[in-house]
Design a protein around this motif. Structure first.
Motif, PDB file in Angstrom:
ATOM      1  N   HIS A  39      65.115 166.879 -42.602  1.00  0.00           N
ATOM      2  CA  HIS A  39      64.237 165.865 -43.208  1.00  0.00           C
ATOM      3  C   HIS A  39      64.131 164.666 -42.277  1.00  0.00           C
ATOM      4  N   CYS A  40      65.276 164.198 -41.809  1.00  0.00           N
ATOM      5  CA  CYS A  40      65.330 163.034 -40.924  1.00  0.00           C
ATOM      6  C   CYS A  40      64.563 163.302 -39.633  1.00  0.00           C
ATOM      7  N   GLU A  41      64.822 164.451 -39.043  1.00  0.00           N
ATOM      8  CA  GLU A  41      64.170 164.802 -37.781  1.00  0.00           C
ATOM      9  C   GLU A  41      62.649 164.856 -37.945  1.00  0.00           C
ATOM     10  N   LYS A  47      56.938 159.509 -37.398  1.00  0.00           N
ATOM     11  CA  LYS A  47      56.782 158.072 -37.173  1.00  0.00           C
ATOM     12  C   LYS A  47      56.840 157.703 -35.701  1.00  0.00           C
ATOM     13  N   GLY A  48      57.223 158.664 -34.866  1.00  0.00           N
ATOM     14  CA  GLY A  48      57.388 158.366 -33.448  1.00  0.00           C
ATOM     15  C   GLY A  48      58.675 157.624 -33.178  1.00  0.00           C
ATOM     16  N   GLY A  49      59.645 157.777 -34.084  1.00  0.00           N
ATOM     17  CA  GLY A  49      60.921 157.077 -33.956  1.00  0.00           C
ATOM     18  C   GLY A  49      61.919 157.857 -33.112  1.00  0.00           C
ATOM     19  N   ASP A  50      63.109 157.315 -33.033  1.00  0.00           N
ATOM     20  CA  ASP A  50      64.188 157.904 -32.250  1.00  0.00           C
ATOM     21  C   ASP A  50      64.867 159.001 -33.068  1.00  0.00           C
ATOM     22  N   VAL A  51      64.684 160.244 -32.664  1.00  0.00           N
ATOM     23  CA  VAL A  51      65.229 161.399 -33.381  1.00  0.00           C
ATOM     24  C   VAL A  51      66.751 161.455 -33.261  1.00  0.00           C
ATOM     25  N   SER A  52      67.319 160.781 -32.271  1.00  0.00           N
ATOM     26  CA  SER A  52      68.770 160.790 -32.111  1.00  0.00           C
ATOM     27  C   SER A  52      69.474 160.120 -33.288  1.00  0.00           C
ATOM     28  N   MET A  53      68.752 159.361 -34.085  1.00  0.00           N
ATOM     29  CA  MET A  53      69.317 158.738 -35.280  1.00  0.00           C
ATOM     30  C   MET A  53      69.771 159.797 -36.280  1.00  0.00           C
TER      31      MET A  53
END
Length: 86
Positions: A39-41, A47-53
């Motif tokens: 879900h997070c990934e 959103k174009g965010g940092d997937v490492s989160m």
């Protein structure tokens, strides 16, 4: 905040206590963290965010789940027959 999460991921040793799953049987905890990772990934990629989160969830499910379950779930995702909602 991002740095705090990266520090926690770096210092990660094993899955911490989760009050949503207080019992000895951690099957549901394993399943939920597997779903949460994907879900997070998916959300971060959209959103174009940092997937490492999302790495925290991966580390938790990898420490809780048997490898055979994870490989089976990964295979089912590839075949589009995965029962979970991702």
């Amino acid at each position: 905040m991002v740095e705090d999460i990266k520090i926690k991921i770096k210092n990660y040793k094993t899955a911490p206590f989760n009050s949503r799953f207080p019992n000895q049987n951690q099957t549901r905890n394993c399943w939920q963290n597997y779903l949460d990772f994907y879900h997070c990934e998916k959300a971060m990629a959209a959103k174009g965010g940092d997937v490492s989160m999302c790495e925290w969830y991966r580390r938790v499910y990898k420490s809780l789940c048997p490898i055979s379950w994870v490989s089976s779930w990964d295979d089912r995702q590839a075949e589009s027959t995965f029962p979970g909602k991702i």
